[in-house]
Scaffold this motif. Sequence first.
Motif, PDB file in Angstrom:
ATOM      1  N   GLU A 240       0.829  -1.210   0.000  1.00 51.11           N
ATOM      2  CA  GLU A 240       0.000   0.000   0.000  1.00 51.11           C
ATOM      3  C   GLU A 240       0.860   1.256   0.000  1.00 51.11           C
ATOM      4  OE1 GLU A 240      -3.932  -1.648   2.378  1.00 51.11           O
ATOM      5  OE2 GLU A 240      -2.195  -0.922   3.490  1.00 51.11           O
ATOM      6  N   VAL A 241       1.964   1.234   0.747  1.00 53.42           N
ATOM      7  CA  VAL A 241       2.854   2.392   0.780  1.00 53.42           C
ATOM      8  C   VAL A 241       3.528   2.591  -0.576  1.00 53.42           C
ATOM      9  CG1 VAL A 241       4.897   3.392   1.885  1.00 53.42           C
ATOM     10  CG2 VAL A 241       3.214   2.165   3.266  1.00 53.42           C
ATOM     11  N   VAL A 242       3.898   1.488  -1.234  1.00 48.88           N
ATOM     12  CA  VAL A 242       4.482   1.587  -2.578  1.00 48.88           C
ATOM     13  C   VAL A 242       3.484   2.237  -3.537  1.00 48.88           C
ATOM     14  CG1 VAL A 242       5.277   0.260  -4.565  1.00 48.88           C
ATOM     15  CG2 VAL A 242       6.074  -0.334  -2.275  1.00 48.88           C
ATOM     16  N   ARG A 243       2.231   1.845  -3.445  1.00 51.54           N
ATOM     17  CA  ARG A 243       1.205   2.436  -4.301  1.00 51.54           C
ATOM     18  C   ARG A 243       1.051   3.932  -4.021  1.00 51.54           C
ATOM     19  NH1 ARG A 243      -4.001  -1.168  -3.400  1.00 51.54           N
ATOM     20  NH2 ARG A 243      -4.930   0.580  -4.563  1.00 51.54           N
ATOM     21  N   LEU A 244       1.090   4.307  -2.740  1.00 50.20           N
ATOM     22  CA  LEU A 244       0.981   5.727  -2.390  1.00 50.20           C
ATOM     23  C   LEU A 244       2.155   6.530  -2.943  1.00 50.20           C
ATOM     24  CD1 LEU A 244      -0.223   5.592   1.337  1.00 50.20           C
ATOM     25  CD2 LEU A 244      -1.502   6.526  -0.588  1.00 50.20           C
ATOM     26  N   CYS A 245       3.357   5.976  -2.831  1.00 45.74           N
ATOM     27  CA  CYS A 245       4.544   6.686  -3.320  1.00 45.74           C
ATOM     28  C   CYS A 245       4.485   6.865  -4.840  1.00 45.74           C
ATOM     29  CB  CYS A 245       5.811   5.927  -2.929  1.00 45.74           C
ATOM     30  SG  CYS A 245       6.175   5.925  -1.148  1.00 45.74           S
ATOM     31  N   LYS A 246       4.086   5.819  -5.539  1.00 48.09           N
ATOM     32  CA  LYS A 246       3.977   5.915  -6.999  1.00 48.09           C
ATOM     33  C   LYS A 246       2.906   6.923  -7.403  1.00 48.09           C
ATOM     34  CE  LYS A 246       5.640   1.267  -8.140  1.00 48.09           C
ATOM     35  NZ  LYS A 246       5.294  -0.053  -8.748  1.00 48.09           N
TER      36      LYS A 246
ATOM     37  N   HIS B  27      17.211   5.332  -3.081  1.00 44.98           N
ATOM     38  CA  HIS B  27      17.198   5.658  -4.510  1.00 44.98           C
ATOM     39  C   HIS B  27      16.107   6.685  -4.821  1.00 44.98           C
ATOM     40  CE1 HIS B  27      17.659   5.118  -8.825  1.00 44.98           C
ATOM     41  NE2 HIS B  27      16.347   4.904  -8.919  1.00 44.98           N
ATOM     42  N   LEU B  28      14.924   6.507  -4.226  1.00 47.14           N
ATOM     43  CA  LEU B  28      13.835   7.461  -4.439  1.00 47.14           C
ATOM     44  C   LEU B  28      14.185   8.828  -3.861  1.00 47.14           C
ATOM     45  CD1 LEU B  28      10.972   8.146  -5.342  1.00 47.14           C
ATOM     46  CD2 LEU B  28      10.141   7.209  -3.182  1.00 47.14           C
ATOM     47  N   LEU B  29      14.809   8.841  -2.690  1.00 49.30           N
ATOM     48  CA  LEU B  29      15.204  10.105  -2.059  1.00 49.30           C
ATOM     49  C   LEU B  29      16.226  10.835  -2.918  1.00 49.30           C
ATOM     50  CD1 LEU B  29      15.171  12.029   0.387  1.00 49.30           C
ATOM     51  CD2 LEU B  29      16.953  10.597   1.419  1.00 49.30           C
ATOM     52  N   ASP B  30      17.223  10.106  -3.433  1.00 46.06           N
ATOM     53  CA  ASP B  30      18.240  10.734  -4.274  1.00 46.06           C
ATOM     54  C   ASP B  30      17.624  11.282  -5.559  1.00 46.06           C
ATOM     55  OD1 ASP B  30      20.209  10.175  -2.435  1.00 46.06           O
ATOM     56  OD2 ASP B  30      20.828   8.301  -3.405  1.00 46.06           O
ATOM     57  N   GLY B  31      16.669  10.526  -6.124  1.00 53.39           N
ATOM     58  CA  GLY B  31      16.005  11.000  -7.332  1.00 53.39           C
ATOM     59  C   GLY B  31      15.210  12.273  -7.093  1.00 53.39           C
ATOM     60  N   TYR B  32      14.576  12.338  -5.941  1.00 50.76           N
ATOM     61  CA  TYR B  32      13.810  13.544  -5.610  1.00 50.76           C
ATOM     62  C   TYR B  32      14.727  14.746  -5.419  1.00 50.76           C
ATOM     63  CZ  TYR B  32      11.733  16.995  -2.530  1.00 50.76           C
ATOM     64  OH  TYR B  32      11.347  18.182  -1.971  1.00 50.76           O
TER      65      TYR B  32
ATOM     66  N   ALA C 197       1.817   9.485  -5.647  1.00 50.30           N
ATOM     67  CA  ALA C 197       2.273  10.838  -5.324  1.00 50.30           C
ATOM     68  C   ALA C 197       3.263  11.341  -6.374  1.00 50.30           C
ATOM     69  CB  ALA C 197       2.906  10.858  -3.936  1.00 50.30           C
ATOM     70  N   TRP C 198       4.180  10.485  -6.799  1.00 46.19           N
ATOM     71  CA  TRP C 198       5.183  10.889  -7.789  1.00 46.19           C
ATOM     72  C   TRP C 198       4.519  11.260  -9.108  1.00 46.19           C
ATOM     73  CZ3 TRP C 198      10.430  11.327  -6.752  1.00 46.19           C
ATOM     74  CH2 TRP C 198      11.243  11.595  -7.855  1.00 46.19           C
ATOM     75  N   ARG C 199       3.550  10.446  -9.547  1.00 42.41           N
ATOM     76  CA  ARG C 199       2.869  10.718 -10.816  1.00 42.41           C
ATOM     77  C   ARG C 199       2.021  11.982 -10.757  1.00 42.41           C
ATOM     78  NH1 ARG C 199       0.971   4.486 -10.917  1.00 42.41           N
ATOM     79  NH2 ARG C 199       2.889   3.552 -11.777  1.00 42.41           N
ATOM     80  N   MET C 200       1.498  12.308  -9.577  1.00 43.88           N
ATOM     81  CA  MET C 200       0.687  13.508  -9.419  1.00 43.88           C
ATOM     82  C   MET C 200       1.532  14.767  -9.218  1.00 43.88           C
ATOM     83  SD  MET C 200      -2.339  12.001  -6.931  1.00 43.88           S
ATOM     84  CE  MET C 200      -3.179  13.588  -6.784  1.00 43.88           C
ATOM     85  N   GLY C 201       2.830  14.603  -9.189  1.00 43.26           N
ATOM     86  CA  GLY C 201       3.711  15.754  -9.011  1.00 43.26           C
ATOM     87  C   GLY C 201       4.126  16.024  -7.585  1.00 43.26           C
ATOM     88  N   TYR C 202       3.649  15.201  -6.656  1.00 42.55           N
ATOM     89  CA  TYR C 202       4.027  15.365  -5.249  1.00 42.55           C
ATOM     90  C   TYR C 202       5.310  14.566  -4.973  1.00 42.55           C
ATOM     91  CZ  TYR C 202      -0.728  17.155  -4.511  1.00 42.55           C
ATOM     92  OH  TYR C 202      -1.893  17.875  -4.567  1.00 42.55           O
ATOM     93  N   LYS C 203       6.388  14.955  -5.605  1.00 40.89           N
ATOM     94  CA  LYS C 203       7.635  14.187  -5.477  1.00 40.89           C
ATOM     95  C   LYS C 203       8.218  14.279  -4.072  1.00 40.89           C
ATOM     96  CE  LYS C 203       8.814  14.578 -10.388  1.00 40.89           C
ATOM     97  NZ  LYS C 203       9.833  14.991 -11.386  1.00 40.89           N
ATOM     98  N   GLY C 204       8.107  15.458  -3.468  1.00 43.15           N
ATOM     99  CA  GLY C 204       8.586  15.597  -2.095  1.00 43.15           C
ATOM    100  C   GLY C 204       7.806  14.715  -1.139  1.00 43.15           C
TER     101      GLY C 204
ATOM    102  N   VAL D  56      -3.408  12.628  -1.920  1.00 43.37           N
ATOM    103  CA  VAL D  56      -2.869  11.426  -2.574  1.00 43.37           C
ATOM    104  C   VAL D  56      -3.581  10.173  -2.067  1.00 43.37           C
ATOM    105  CG1 VAL D  56      -0.792  10.026  -2.866  1.00 43.37           C
ATOM    106  CG2 VAL D  56      -0.638  12.521  -2.965  1.00 43.37           C
ATOM    107  N   ARG D  57      -3.831  10.101  -0.774  1.00 45.65           N
ATOM    108  CA  ARG D  57      -4.522   8.932  -0.198  1.00 45.65           C
ATOM    109  C   ARG D  57      -5.907   8.782  -0.798  1.00 45.65           C
ATOM    110  NH1 ARG D  57      -6.103   9.761   5.833  1.00 45.65           N
ATOM    111  NH2 ARG D  57      -7.671  11.018   4.766  1.00 45.65           N
ATOM    112  N   THR D  58      -6.626   9.877  -0.940  1.00 45.18           N
ATOM    113  CA  THR D  58      -7.966   9.820  -1.529  1.00 45.18           C
ATOM    114  C   THR D  58      -7.912   9.401  -2.991  1.00 45.18           C
ATOM    115  OG1 THR D  58      -8.731  11.536  -0.008  1.00 45.18           O
ATOM    116  CG2 THR D  58     -10.049  11.156  -1.977  1.00 45.18           C
ATOM    117  N   ALA D  59      -6.904   9.910  -3.717  1.00 45.73           N
ATOM    118  CA  ALA D  59      -6.769   9.553  -5.129  1.00 45.73           C
ATOM    119  C   ALA D  59      -6.487   8.062  -5.307  1.00 45.73           C
ATOM    120  CB  ALA D  59      -5.656  10.377  -5.770  1.00 45.73           C
ATOM    121  N   GLU D  60      -5.791   7.453  -4.358  1.00 46.53           N
ATOM    122  CA  GLU D  60      -5.420   6.043  -4.482  1.00 46.53           C
ATOM    123  C   GLU D  60      -6.437   5.096  -3.853  1.00 46.53           C
ATOM    124  OE1 GLU D  60      -3.377   2.811  -5.733  1.00 46.53           O
ATOM    125  OE2 GLU D  60      -2.960   4.908  -6.254  1.00 46.53           O
ATOM    126  N   PHE D  61      -6.995   5.469  -2.698  1.00 43.88           N
ATOM    127  CA  PHE D  61      -7.858   4.547  -1.949  1.00 43.88           C
ATOM    128  C   PHE D  61      -9.284   5.056  -1.754  1.00 43.88           C
ATOM    129  CE2 PHE D  61      -3.524   3.550  -0.432  1.00 43.88           C
ATOM    130  CZ  PHE D  61      -3.471   2.216  -0.806  1.00 43.88           C
ATOM    131  N   GLY D  62      -9.591   6.281  -2.157  1.00 43.64           N
ATOM    132  CA  GLY D  62     -10.944   6.792  -2.024  1.00 43.64           C
ATOM    133  C   GLY D  62     -11.178   7.521  -0.714  1.00 43.64           C
TER     134      GLY D  62
END
Length: 422
Positions: free
Chosen positions: A216-222, A287-292, A224-231, A339-345
Amino acid sequence: MTASSECDMGKDKIRHLIFMGRRWRYKPSKDMKPHGFRFTTLSAGVVIAGKNYPSAQDKTRAIGWNNEWDQIRCGETTSRPRWPTGSVGEAYDRALRLRAATRVTKGQRQTKDQESRDDWLRAWKWLEPVFGDVDPATIETEHFLRLEPVSGLAKGLIPKIETAVSTTERHRVIKVWRALWVLMEAMGYTHGKKDPSLAIANSTAPPRQAVWTEGEVVRLCKRAWRMGYKGLAACMATAWDSQLSPIDLRSLTTGQRTDDLQGAIFALARAKTNRAAAGSLGKRATHLLDGYIASLPFELMPNAPIFRTRGSATTTKGGKPQQPAPYTKNKLGFDFRVVRTAEFGLVETRQLADMRRSGTVEATAGGASAQAISTKMANTLATSTRLQQTYNPVNVVTVRDVDSHRREGRAKLRKNKPGRKV
């Protein structure tokens, strides 16, 4: 009361004394408040021929306050005491100064975040209107909880807090009150009287049980990244691996970071307790932190907060786009809900802070000891002002050992996944 008395009372109009909400109250002007005058609730007064009149005591107090204000306005005196001598408010101010002096002797400094979460300041918002100008020796148990004979409803400070906020808030306020009473007793304010709140149990509210799973956390991170919430994506990944609280996450800087073979490690002092902590990340979160960090339109200074908002397309006076700002408490919570609402309602109510508990569930299932988990979460370590010297190899090894147990527990939890989401 005679007719003449009634007539005299009707003509007697006192400044700043008003009848509001079935009680007489003293309402000072905005010019009076900087000099220590406060909105004060008085008695219900008396009712004569269907009309409400202040009691003699209410009138005396209001007239006395008006006289003090007149002396200040005329320059006869410069200020008035903030609280009456021997009152709870006076004791509270002394207690705050004592707590501040204690922090100074320990070499500690209260940050703005710590001050905003100080239970004493939070509880005083409830205690001040009821007990601020009251003599502690006159306080009774019924001020906290009583049964109103006419309506049959529970009244007092406790029902008021539980109705307006929650049982958790009530527990916090009464806990602070009891600590304040101990200090008042030591400073001679109570005249040997026992704390009247002790007659009432201050039970705690049921703790939160919500947890997240790794998937579930992986889904949230993905998401958020796609929605532009990279931080936010990097912040959630860091929260999952490090088990740090949101307030600690918001203060992380690159200057606190070191790396080992398994990923990044942040050396910090927890904001709430000032205890030393090591926030360890795995390879994927690193890796995700460095990319951000690489995606930021500017170079982060070593003491600048890492996690930031999306910024804005609007321009400043200089014609440049607004840069991403460090996350605040409210903004981090708002973006996480988006982001949580966008992924899980909308039905999903779990919070970012629940990831801290989720890591403990994994580590326990993997066989980690309670002492090791406490070390990982920094809730038993001694306070230190020199953080880099605190993290010796033994502490880092213990933290990484908990990470290993979490991976083992995660595998067990996957195999025994229940039919419904935890």
